[in-house]
Write a protein that holds these residues in place. Structure first.
Motif, PDB file in Angstrom:
ATOM      1  N   PHE A   1      67.739  28.617  95.896  1.00 33.30           N
ATOM      2  CA  PHE A   1      67.090  29.378  96.970  1.00 33.30           C
ATOM      3  C   PHE A   1      68.093  29.741  98.058  1.00 33.30           C
ATOM      4  CE2 PHE A   1      63.651  30.869  99.452  1.00 33.30           C
ATOM      5  CZ  PHE A   1      63.911  30.519 100.754  1.00 33.30           C
ATOM      6  N   PHE A   2      68.974  28.813  98.432  1.00 31.44           N
ATOM      7  CA  PHE A   2      69.944  29.073  99.480  1.00 31.44           C
ATOM      8  C   PHE A   2      71.268  29.502  98.863  1.00 31.44           C
ATOM      9  CE2 PHE A   2      67.171  25.799 101.448  1.00 31.44           C
ATOM     10  CZ  PHE A   2      66.647  26.608 102.438  1.00 31.44           C
ATOM     11  N   ALA A   3      71.627  30.752  99.078  1.00 34.37           N
ATOM     12  CA  ALA A   3      72.863  31.287  98.507  1.00 34.37           C
ATOM     13  C   ALA A   3      73.977  31.206  99.529  1.00 34.37           C
ATOM     14  CB  ALA A   3      72.651  32.729  98.076  1.00 34.37           C
ATOM     15  N   THR A   4      74.610  30.063  99.640  1.00 38.75           N
ATOM     16  CA  THR A   4      75.706  29.871 100.585  1.00 38.75           C
ATOM     17  C   THR A   4      76.621  28.777 100.063  1.00 38.75           C
ATOM     18  OG1 THR A   4      76.316  29.280 102.838  1.00 38.75           O
ATOM     19  CG2 THR A   4      74.326  28.276 101.976  1.00 38.75           C
ATOM     20  N   MET A   5      77.906  28.920 100.331  1.00 38.02           N
ATOM     21  CA  MET A   5      78.866  27.939  99.835  1.00 38.02           C
ATOM     22  C   MET A   5      79.714  27.354 100.964  1.00 38.02           C
ATOM     23  SD  MET A   5      78.274  27.770  96.639  1.00 38.02           S
ATOM     24  CE  MET A   5      79.712  26.846  96.097  1.00 38.02           C
ATOM     25  N   SER A   6      79.471  27.763 102.217  1.00 37.02           N
ATOM     26  CA  SER A   6      80.334  27.323 103.303  1.00 37.02           C
ATOM     27  C   SER A   6      79.888  26.023 103.943  1.00 37.02           C
ATOM     28  CB  SER A   6      80.428  28.419 104.366  1.00 37.02           C
ATOM     29  OG  SER A   6      79.152  28.673 104.911  1.00 37.02           O
ATOM     30  N   LEU A   7      78.750  25.477 103.515  1.00 37.65           N
ATOM     31  CA  LEU A   7      78.260  24.214 104.052  1.00 37.65           C
ATOM     32  C   LEU A   7      78.468  23.100 103.037  1.00 37.65           C
ATOM     33  CD1 LEU A   7      74.883  25.410 105.628  1.00 37.65           C
ATOM     34  CD2 LEU A   7      76.928  24.690 106.871  1.00 37.65           C
ATOM     35  N   PRO A   8      78.587  21.842 103.500  1.00 39.70           N
ATOM     36  CA  PRO A   8      78.716  20.723 102.561  1.00 39.70           C
ATOM     37  C   PRO A   8      77.537  20.674 101.592  1.00 39.70           C
ATOM     38  CG  PRO A   8      79.190  20.017 104.807  1.00 39.70           C
ATOM     39  CD  PRO A   8      78.656  21.419 104.902  1.00 39.70           C
ATOM     40  N   GLN A   9      77.797  20.226 100.393  1.00 36.50           N
ATOM     41  CA  GLN A   9      76.769  20.220  99.358  1.00 36.50           C
ATOM     42  C   GLN A   9      75.572  19.357  99.742  1.00 36.50           C
ATOM     43  OE1 GLN A   9      77.042  22.228  96.754  1.00 36.50           O
ATOM     44  NE2 GLN A   9      75.008  21.661  96.017  1.00 36.50           N
ATOM     45  N   TYR A  10      75.827  18.241 100.438  1.00 40.67           N
ATOM     46  CA  TYR A  10      74.702  17.359 100.791  1.00 40.67           C
ATOM     47  C   TYR A  10      73.771  18.044 101.794  1.00 40.67           C
ATOM     48  CZ  TYR A  10      76.763  16.109 105.348  1.00 40.67           C
ATOM     49  OH  TYR A  10      77.250  16.128 106.623  1.00 40.67           O
ATOM     50  N   VAL A  11      74.309  18.940 102.627  1.00 38.86           N
ATOM     51  CA  VAL A  11      73.475  19.681 103.572  1.00 38.86           C
ATOM     52  C   VAL A  11      72.589  20.674 102.817  1.00 38.86           C
ATOM     53  CG1 VAL A  11      73.481  21.314 105.501  1.00 38.86           C
ATOM     54  CG2 VAL A  11      75.092  19.407 105.475  1.00 38.86           C
ATOM     55  N   LEU A  12      73.169  21.338 101.812  1.00 40.52           N
ATOM     56  CA  LEU A  12      72.387  22.273 101.004  1.00 40.52           C
ATOM     57  C   LEU A  12      71.268  21.562 100.257  1.00 40.52           C
ATOM     58  CD1 LEU A  12      75.251  24.482  99.503  1.00 40.52           C
ATOM     59  CD2 LEU A  12      73.880  24.897 101.542  1.00 40.52           C
ATOM     60  N   LYS A  13      71.558  20.375  99.746  1.00 43.52           N
ATOM     61  CA  LYS A  13      70.521  19.621  99.030  1.00 43.52           C
ATOM     62  C   LYS A  13      69.393  19.211  99.978  1.00 43.52           C
ATOM     63  CE  LYS A  13      73.389  17.759  95.294  1.00 43.52           C
ATOM     64  NZ  LYS A  13      73.932  16.539  94.646  1.00 43.52           N
ATOM     65  N   LEU A  14      69.766  18.788 101.194  1.00 46.03           N
ATOM     66  CA  LEU A  14      68.742  18.427 102.184  1.00 46.03           C
ATOM     67  C   LEU A  14      67.891  19.645 102.533  1.00 46.03           C
ATOM     68  CD1 LEU A  14      70.749  16.162 104.676  1.00 46.03           C
ATOM     69  CD2 LEU A  14      68.735  15.460 103.352  1.00 46.03           C
TER      70      LEU A  14
END
Length: 350
Positions: A1-14
């Motif tokens: 759903f979130f198409a971004t790679m500039s944030l840490p992976q754990y933030v994207l998972k949260l």
């Protein structure tokens, strides 16, 4: 759903997790049961990182002009550090762990950097609003709505938890709308005297003895913001303000408490209604570093949209009915339904 790679992976998972909403009845039930303090602490430990992570992602998905603004980057860094701090806090498993968790939570969330973060975003948008497209301005307005909605949710849950830790009454109590309105009138009068040297007249009518279970602090903020606008319009546009009283009618409806506030301060064009309810519009320009009584009265353009958000979050609404050249009627609807589930029109649930 979130198409971004500039944030840490754990933030994207949260951020990809769905946050759990609260109802007024749940908040009220928390206070009614002292044994709920530990479950509330566990709720906060799990839910706060999710909500803050979603805000980080929303910033990361903004258009480049806003995303790369220095203040916006600072907010993103503050939120990322807050997530790290929250994850370092041990999840309470016993009642003896609660106060240590509460102390850590207070340090993370009550510091000036975190509490001032949204104001940084607002000022960044104000600075660039003349240099971005209408579509970008709309995106920025939606982002601010999401941030303020998320902040409201966090504040309600955290403040309820903190008050229970201190053995206090909690944020939802049986309150008197009439007494709250009286307090708002007193503050509005005080500001008017500072700014104009005089004040308008107020007339309070209706169901003055009615009491309702609600958050008196939230109702105070809603009414205060409306009265500030009424006072400013009356004092600036009426030759003899005392002859044009602001009328406040408190009405107990079947489904809602309704507070109707009417002024004769000249109103405004209906075509300006969308701007009046936007976070990115203000009729007063802020000069950096200047704080004056007039700005306390006029604000920076967030008062009305915030009041509307506070009403709508728990099932009410706020309607403005201006008559250009005459005045404005404002209807504040406060839902009496404690089971209303907060919703949002955003694709990203705050």
């Amino acid at each position: 759903f979130f198409a971004t790679m500039s944030l840490p992976q754990y933030v994207l998972k949260l951020a990809d997790k769905a946050p759990r909403n609260l109802t007024l009845r749940q908040l009220r039930a928390w206070h009614a049961n002292p044994g709920m303090v530990l479950p509330i602490a566990k709720y906060l430990h799990g839910q706060l990182p999710i909500r803050i992570a979603r805000r980080c992602v929303e910033i990361d998905r903004m258009f480049p002009k806003l995303k790369n603004h220095t203040s916006v980057q600072t907010v993103s860094e503050i939120y990322l550090r807050t997530i790290e701090g929250l994850q370092e806090l041990q999840c309470p498993t016993e009642n003896s762990d609660i106060h240590e968790f509460a102390d850590g939570l207070s340090i993370l969330l009550h510091g000036n950097q975190f509490t001032d973060a949204i104001e940084r975003l607002c000022l960044a948008v104000q600075e660039m609003k003349n240099d971005i497209s209408p579509w970008e301005l709309q995106k920025a307005d939606q982002m601010l709505l999401n941030f303020y909605t998320s902040r409201l949710t966090v504040r309600c849950a955290v403040e309820q938890f903190m008050q229970q830790c201190r053995g206090e009454s909690g944020i939802i109590v049986e309150c008197s709308p009439y007494e709250i309105v009286q307090d708002c009138v007193a503050e509005a009068n005080e500001i008017c005297v500072l700014v104009f040297g005089s004040r308008p007249e107020f007339k309070i009518i209706g169901d003055l003895d009615y009491r309702q279970i609600y958050m008196p602090g939230i109702l105070y903020l809603i009414v205060k913001e409306i009265l500030k606008n009424c006072c400013r319009a009356t004092m600036e546009n009426c030759t003899d303000p005392e002859e044009h009283p602001i009328v406040i009618n408190i009405m107990k409806g079947t489904e809602d408490l309704v507070i109707k506030i009417s002024d004769e301060g000249g109103g405004f064009s209906r075509s300006l209604l969308p701007q009046a309810q936007s976070f990115v519009y203000s009729s007063v320009q802020r000069v950096s570093g200047q704080e004056t009584p007039y700005l306390n009265l006029a604000g920076y353009g967030r008062g009305l949209p915030l009041a509307k958000l506070y009403c709508e979050y728990f099932g009410g609404t706020l309607d403005l009915l201006p008559i250009h050249g005459v005045g404005t009627d404002c209807y504040i609807y406060i839902s009496r339904n404690l089971d209303y589930v907060p919703t949002t029109t955003s694709l990203m649930t705050p």
